[in-house]
Design an enzyme around this catalytic site. Structure first.
Site: not given
Lengths: 216, 260
Positions: B11, B130
């Protein structure tokens, strides 16, 4: 000595340039590597690299869009014997024709056509994407110090079409994906690899290094 | 034989790795490029950057990170997060990314997948999904980090984006993300079996057995994990050796990225 990586609008050549520079530096072969889109720069190069990503017809169109590029390539590779490396679609363009979205003529330097991968096993995904091993059909300088077979080094592939060579002698190595797919083709001063040496870590750097030393 | 892939995901926010990485002694554990080089040396099969920079104006930093990574690591790199336009994809590819991962923009406009695939080739287009379970064998797409329901069925959506030209699906179970209880194997298998393109399983890895399960039970082509690698619980090498011992086809090449 100079190596020309041909830029004809087919994707980013930065990592290819960096990989060739690194192989040249570590192999101490002393080449200067340039990205070129000028046919005159191709004519003065000692080695020529044709990369390519995307669709066969797009790549062919991009190559033809540069005035004089096809003539320069043909003169260098076919008449003068300049060592040539095609990568991915740059390798597929060596064939007589591509069958992706209609029939498109290729360079015709390696007889055959570029056909879709159609695995009989439905669990085999398309694109053929990831790391696969090679089976060498012949000993070739491009594979020097690169162990092949299941216990050998791996190359990074990403493609949905493959080159089906008319003459089996032109297939230097295959990779297994339900059936043997052409991984490396070659004849005389021409080689082409379906995988991406610039993305294949140690295996790719060795292959590039071999190409830089190759005296066909 | 094609090998199963292990993909560490970093990330990145404002050009820095969120939470850092401490599996090796890095000079700067927050530098994505240093982390990428370490994962390259450790034998990762691909790398993934997920950009969580809030402001679109700060994207220049990300492009610089991608550029420096592509100069140093000769391995495939996927970059996702905030990819909304054809220009976003082009800029990432020009910076040196091999694949752009798109999520919300594709949910809102399916045609974006088709445009991206036509322009740059399917091999560049990863669609990130997702998903959360909403009933027996039913999963729904969520956006905004799992907070916002969309009413879209995940399996039908996966099939649709595959037919529009996506080259790969990055599938994250929002029920499992961060839970360390393993992938949602039923979700992964249902989607992997429903599409002809490769699926990367993501969300929930806590043990090396979970990685094996993702490939064997989930029918995924690749497994993506973050924290188990970043914090040194397991090395990439340990993960791949474990998976190989479990009988999965793995790439265990020596990892000196140097020419002899």
């Amino acid at each position: 000595m100079s190596v020309a990586i041909i830029d004809y609008g087919s994707g980013n050549l930065h990592s290819a340039l960096k990989a060739f520079e690194r192989a040249a530096r570590e192999g101490e072969s002393g080449e200067t590597i340039s990205i070129v889109s000028d046919p005159e720069a191709v004519r003065t190069a000692n080695r020529i690299v044709l990369p390519g990503v995307g669709a066969f017809a797009d790549c062919r169109r991009g190559l033809l869009a540069i005035d004089g590029m096809l003539e320069a390539l043909t003169e260098c590779v076919q008449k003068r014997g300049t060592p040539f490396l095609g990568i991915c679609v740059g390798m597929q363009l060596l064939a007589d024709r591509g069958l992706e979205h209609g029939v498109t003529p290729g360079l015709g330097w390696i007889g055959g056509e570029v056909a879709p991968i159609q695995p009989k096993d439905p669990s085999l995904k398309i694109p053929h994407m990831g790391w696969n091993s090679l089976s060498a059909n012949v000993q070739h300088p491009i594979l020097a110090d690169i162990p092949t077979g299941e216990s050998g080094l791996h190359a990074y592939f990403v493609h949905s079409y493959y080159l089906r060579a008319a003459n089996p002698a032109h297939v230097l190595a295959t990779t297994d994906y339900g059936e043997p797919l052409t991984a490396i083709v070659g004849r005389d001063n021409v080689v082409g690899v379906q995988f991406h040496p610039e993305k294949s870590q140690i295996m790719g750097l060795r292959l590039i290094s071999n190409f830089l030393r190759w005296r066909p | 034989m094609l090998k199963a892939r292990v993909i560490p995901c970093l990330d990145v926010k404002d050009g820095r790795v969120v939470k850092g990485v401490n599996f090796v002694d890095l000079r700067d554990a927050g530098d994505p490029v240093e982390c990428a080089i370490a994962y390259d040396a450790a034998g990762a099969d691909e790398l993934c950057f997920l950009d969580i920079t809030a402001s679109h104006e700060e994207r220049g930093v990300l492009f610089d990170v991608v550029r420096r990574t592509a100069e140093a690591c000769f391995m495939p790199l996927t970059v996702g997060g905030g990819v909304r336009t054809i220009d976003d994809i082009r800029n990432l590819l020009l910076a040196g990314a091999d694949k752009a991962s798109i999520m919300t923009a594709a949910v809102h406009n399916r045609d974006f997948v088709r445009q991206g695939a036509e322009k740059f080739g399917s091999q560049c287009i990863v669609v990130a999904i997702d998903a959360k379970q909403v009933g027996p064998k039913r999963w729904e797409i969520f956006t905004h980090g799992g907070r916002k329901p969309t009413g879209i069925d995940a399996v039908a959506y996966a099939q649709e984006v595959a037919s529009l030209g996506a080259g790969e699906i990055l599938l994250t179970s929002m029920d499992r993300d961060g839970a360390k209880s393993g992938f949602d194997l039923e979700l992964t298998r249902t989607i992997a079996d429903a599409v002809s393109i490769p699926v990367i399983a993501s969300g929930g890895v806590g043990t090396l057995e979970h990685l094996v399960d993702g490939i064997r039970e989930g029918h995924a082509s690749a497994v993506l994990a973050a924290s188990i690698f970043h914090f040194g619980e397991f090395t990439i090498g340990e993960a791949k050796s474990y998976m190989a011992k479990a009988g999965l086809p793995m790439r265990l090449d020596p990892q000196t990225s140097s020419v002899q």
